[in-house]
Design a protein around this motif. Structure first.
Motif, PDB file in Angstrom:
ATOM      1  N   ILE A  63       4.434   3.397  -8.225  1.00 30.14           N
ATOM      2  CA  ILE A  63       4.278   3.225  -6.777  1.00 30.14           C
ATOM      3  C   ILE A  63       3.973   1.774  -6.435  1.00 30.14           C
ATOM      4  O   ILE A  63       4.715   1.131  -5.682  1.00 30.14           O
ATOM      5  CB  ILE A  63       3.170   4.154  -6.238  1.00 30.14           C
ATOM      6  N   ASN A  67       7.214  -0.541  -5.740  1.00 30.65           N
ATOM      7  CA  ASN A  67       7.449  -0.969  -4.354  1.00 30.65           C
ATOM      8  C   ASN A  67       7.304  -2.475  -4.187  1.00 30.65           C
ATOM      9  O   ASN A  67       8.019  -3.082  -3.400  1.00 30.65           O
ATOM     10  CB  ASN A  67       6.486  -0.240  -3.415  1.00 30.65           C
ATOM     11  N   PRO A 115       0.291   9.248   2.342  1.00 29.72           N
ATOM     12  CA  PRO A 115       1.603   8.871   1.804  1.00 29.72           C
ATOM     13  C   PRO A 115       2.667   8.646   2.868  1.00 29.72           C
ATOM     14  O   PRO A 115       3.480   7.730   2.754  1.00 29.72           O
ATOM     15  CB  PRO A 115       1.960  10.054   0.899  1.00 29.72           C
ATOM     16  N   ARG A 118       2.034   5.327   4.464  1.00 29.37           N
ATOM     17  CA  ARG A 118       2.378   4.284   3.496  1.00 29.37           C
ATOM     18  C   ARG A 118       3.895   4.148   3.365  1.00 29.37           C
ATOM     19  O   ARG A 118       4.436   3.046   3.301  1.00 29.37           O
ATOM     20  CB  ARG A 118       1.759   4.621   2.148  1.00 29.37           C
ATOM     21  N   SER A 119       4.582   5.297   3.376  1.00 27.83           N
ATOM     22  CA  SER A 119       6.041   5.278   3.305  1.00 27.83           C
ATOM     23  C   SER A 119       6.643   4.635   4.546  1.00 27.83           C
ATOM     24  O   SER A 119       7.624   3.898   4.466  1.00 27.83           O
ATOM     25  CB  SER A 119       6.557   6.708   3.135  1.00 27.83           C
ATOM     26  N   SER A 123       9.012   1.395   4.658  1.00 23.32           N
ATOM     27  CA  SER A 123      10.332   1.397   5.312  1.00 23.32           C
ATOM     28  C   SER A 123      10.458   0.235   6.286  1.00 23.32           C
ATOM     29  O   SER A 123      11.505  -0.422   6.362  1.00 23.32           O
ATOM     30  CB  SER A 123      10.548   2.719   6.050  1.00 23.32           C
ATOM     31  N   GLY A 166      11.314   6.015   8.524  1.00 21.91           N
ATOM     32  CA  GLY A 166       9.902   5.921   8.170  1.00 21.91           C
ATOM     33  C   GLY A 166       8.992   6.251   9.338  1.00 21.91           C
ATOM     34  O   GLY A 166       8.018   6.998   9.192  1.00 21.91           O
ATOM     35  N   GLN A 181      13.448  11.770   4.787  1.00 20.16           N
ATOM     36  CA  GLN A 181      13.366  10.945   3.584  1.00 20.16           C
ATOM     37  C   GLN A 181      14.719  10.874   2.882  1.00 20.16           C
ATOM     38  O   GLN A 181      15.134   9.818   2.397  1.00 20.16           O
ATOM     39  CB  GLN A 181      12.296  11.497   2.651  1.00 20.16           C
TER      40      GLN A 181
END
Length: 383
Positions: A63, A67, A115, A118-119, A123, A166, A181
């Motif tokens: 992660i 990333n 999450p 954070r995603s 994005s 996102g 997603q």
């Protein structure tokens, strides 16, 4: 196709692209833009491999590191586009932006932010770097090729889809997070294909443009070569059949230039020619055109200029060349130039025009050099 398969496809696609880039221009040194783009693809390939191995390797690798490398790859991707556009100062902006993005994502990871949030942040970071590349592609839009315009539009749309995925997944509960997603990773896959093929095609397009330019431009002086000058002269030959001010032609030859090459070498000779071209251009209008016919012989096209005015321009050029001290590592050289001047006539062909100008040039040399001579204004004057 599920998300895991898309991530694997992204990993394998970037790995195969890295392998191809390794052998691309293998015999030659890659440009800085191409090297930056190759490094971007390497970062992205490692990042997607780590993300694919999520659950197999520790989270801080899959992660956090995955990333981080992905963001670095996207930033370098945009940097390569800015470098290719001739904007070498991109590092002063993109690298600090990358540092901020990495710090924010690391804080979100360390403080265990939800999450989905954070995603969403990831994005937006990815989309932001892609949009920076779109901005580079959009420079000088009116002069841009259709390929560059297509890539700017396609990458812009895909960037907005990635950002929207996102945000919607994180803040709009009624949207199916898994489908959103999946759509986001699908957009990333399309972006990888568009970016990869697009960048390589842009590089090929740029190389083709450079080769086409070299066909009509003299590399030593930067002015049109014989072919380029003849192409630019052709429309004015056609206009000579219409009434109005004529177009004048000056043929210039540097006197005893061979001694410069023989005594100091061709690199010095090329530097001398470049200096002469620069001083001649200072005496010309923006609409005038200077070209190199070969060796130390040049031609100057003077649109809408009478013979009398052309003689005045030629005399200014002759005086400027004679007053020009050309500095080299071994000596300071003084040069002179002889010139023949004529105007384009309605019945002229290119051969006849240059033959008449060359005859005037030879007359100037036979009269002692460092002077300007005019061809007779019309055939009737020779009777």
């Amino acid at each position: 196709m599920d998300i895991k398969t898309l991530v694997l496809a992204l990993a394998l696609g970037n790995l195969s692209l890295c392998a191809a880039l390794f052998f691309f221009e293998y015999e030659r040194k890659k440009s800085f833009a191409m090297s930056t783009w190759a490094l971007a693809k390497q970062c992205q390939a490692i990042a997607w491999c780590l993300l694919y191995l999520r659950g197999v390797v520790p989270d801080f690798l899959s992660i956090l590191l995955g990333n981080s490398l992905l963001f670095a790859g996207m930033a370098l991707d945009a940097g390569a586009l800015w470098q290719a556009a001739g904007k070498s100062g991109w590092r002063r902006r993109l690298l600090p932006a990358l540092g901020v993005a990495l710090a924010l994502f690391a804080l979100c990871y360390l403080f265990e932010v939800a999450p989905l949030l954070r995603s969403a942040g990831g994005s937006l970071i990815v989309a932001g770097f892609f949009l920076s590349g779109v901005a580079a592609l959009s420079l000088q839009w009116r002069e841009a090729s259709m390929l560059r315009r297509f890539l700017a539009v396609a990458m812009g749309v895909l960037s907005l889809l990635i950002a929207a995925r996102g945000v919607l997944a994180a803040f709009v509960p009624e949207f199916d997070a898994e489908r959103m997603q999946l759509a986001g990773f699908g957009a990333l896959y399309l972006m990888m294909l568009t970016n990869a093929f697009g960048y390589l095609l842009l590089s090929r397009e740029k190389l083709g443009g450079e080769l086409a330019r070299l066909e009509v431009v003299d590399p030593a002086t930067g002015v049109p070569n014989r072919r380029g000058f003849y192409q630019a002269l052709a429309p004015w030959m056609a206009l000579a059949r219409r009434p109005g001010l004529p177009t004048a032609l000056v043929v210039l030859n540097l006197d005893d230039f061979k001694r410069v090459n023989d005594s100091y070498g061709h690199p010095v000779g090329d530097a001398v020619l470049k200096s002469v071209v620069d001083v001649c251009r200072q005496q010309l209008r923006d609409s005038d055109l200077m070209g190199r016919l070969g060796g130390a012989e040049f031609a100057i096209q003077l649109p809408r200029t009478s013979l009398a005015d052309a003689l005045m321009v030629a005399e200014r050029i002759r005086a400027a060349v004679a007053a020009l001290p050309v500095k080299t590592e071994k000596a300071v050289l003084s040069l002179t130039a002889s010139m023949g001047v004529t105007t384009i006539r309605a019945e002229d062909s290119t051969v006849a025009l240059f033959k008449r100008a060359d005859e005037a040039l030879q007359a100037a040399k036979e009269a002692g050099r460092n002077r300007v001579m005019a061809a007779p204004e019309s055939a009737a004057l020779d009777l």
